[in-house]
Enzyme design. Structure first.
Site: not given
Ligand code: GUN
Length: 302
Positions: A54, A98, A121
């Site tokens: 990311k 996350q 998100d």
């Molecule tokens: N963990 C797995 N997929 C995601 C996501 O799309 N966003 C976040 N914040 N955590 C994740």
């Protein structure tokens, strides 16, 4: 004739180029770039690799990026204080915590603490509500469903009046994509069915689908005979079924398998996404799109 492949790896490149160009334009005109912070608590290996990617992608498109890594024993209170700090930071337009979080931290409390206008998100209840209403209300569609919709549209698949069957009812994929596909508007206007672990005759529902979106987390769940000839099959499953040594790097890597029996399904479907290289790359791409959008909202450009 075998199905056309819808490749997230290719669509990602197009979208990231579009974002890079727009970021450069905004920087020149307004002297500001989108700012994204990712907060990682602990060192879960899958989470570390997602967050690293990311941040790398945010850097590539010209964002200000911060990776805030915290120890696994960070208290809930300290995490909430950290979120508050970024909520108040004017140079940050997107905050991502996350998931999953360590067990001693209440995930709901944490997601609810993020400013909905920085919730790139799309997991905050305010943004979930906005998505449900649809149209102009939507600020940040959740990234994986937004990526799925983008792939369907860019592949030229007709969604209006199409029978869409979604397999799985998670908050991150199943529920939001079902909601998005039934909205009035381009890339949607579909008739949607959601099937799940308690559904009777799951195969019968799937056989009706013009667009079949599978997010069940069960490797090989969808059999070729469940697929209507010519259908568009979107496989969201990323199941680690073993390990192998990478020919490229010589390092151990996970063997990934989707929720659809790909080799057989590609002989029946009209379009299909592979695993890996299908939906996966789209999630981070749409996170970049949402972060750019957040800045554009702030500047009154969106
Ligand atoms: N963990 C797995 N997929 C995601 C996501 O799309 N966003 C976040 N914040 N955590 C994740």
């Amino acid at each position: 004739m075998p199905a056309k492949l819808i490749l997230g790896t290719e669509i990602r490149e197009q979208i990231l180029e579009e974002i890079t160009a727009e970021v450069a334009q905004i920087k020149e005109k307004h002297g500001v770039v989108p700012g994204l912070v990712t907060i990682l608590v602990g060192e879960n290996p899958a989470s570390v690799s997602y967050v690293t990617l990311k941040i790398k992608t945010a850097h590539r498109v010209g964002f200000k990026e911060i990776q805030d890594s915290q120890p696994v024993d960070l208290s809930e209170q300290d995490l909430l204080a950290l979120i508050d700090k970024y909520n108040k930071d004017d140079s940050i337009h997107g905050i991502l915590v996350q998931l999953p979080l360590p067990k001693h931290i209440d995930e709901k409390k944490v997601l609810n603490a993020i400013d909905p206008d920085k919730d790139v998100d799309g997991f905050h209840p305010v943004n979930v509500g906005r998505l449900m209403i649809g149209g102009d209300e939507v600020k940040f569609p959740p990234c994986t469903p937004a990526g799925i919709q983008e792939m369907i549209v860019r592949a030229g698949v007709e969604t209006s009046g199409a029978e869409v069957v979604v397999v799985g009812r998670s908050n991150i994929v199943g529920k939001p994509i079902a909601n998005m596909m039934l909205q009035k508007g381009p890339g949607a206007n579909s008739t949607v069915t959601v099937v799940h672990t308690r559904t009777k005759n799951m195969d019968e529902h799937c056989k009706r689908a013009d667009i079949l979106i599978v997010a069940a987390g069960v490797p090989g769940l969808v059999k070729p005979e469940w697929i209507k000839p010519g259908a568009c099959v979107i496989d969201v499953g990323v199941n680690r079924v073993g390990e192998k040594i990478s020919e490229k790097t010589g390092k151990k890597v996970a063997i990934l398998k989707g929720d659809v029996d790909f080799d057989a399904a590609k002989e029946i479907a009209g379009w299909i996404t592979p695993v890996p290289g299908g939906v996966g790359p789209m999630t981070i791409t749409m996170l970049m799109k949402n972060t750019l959008k957040s800045l554009k909202f702030k500047l009154g450009l969106e």
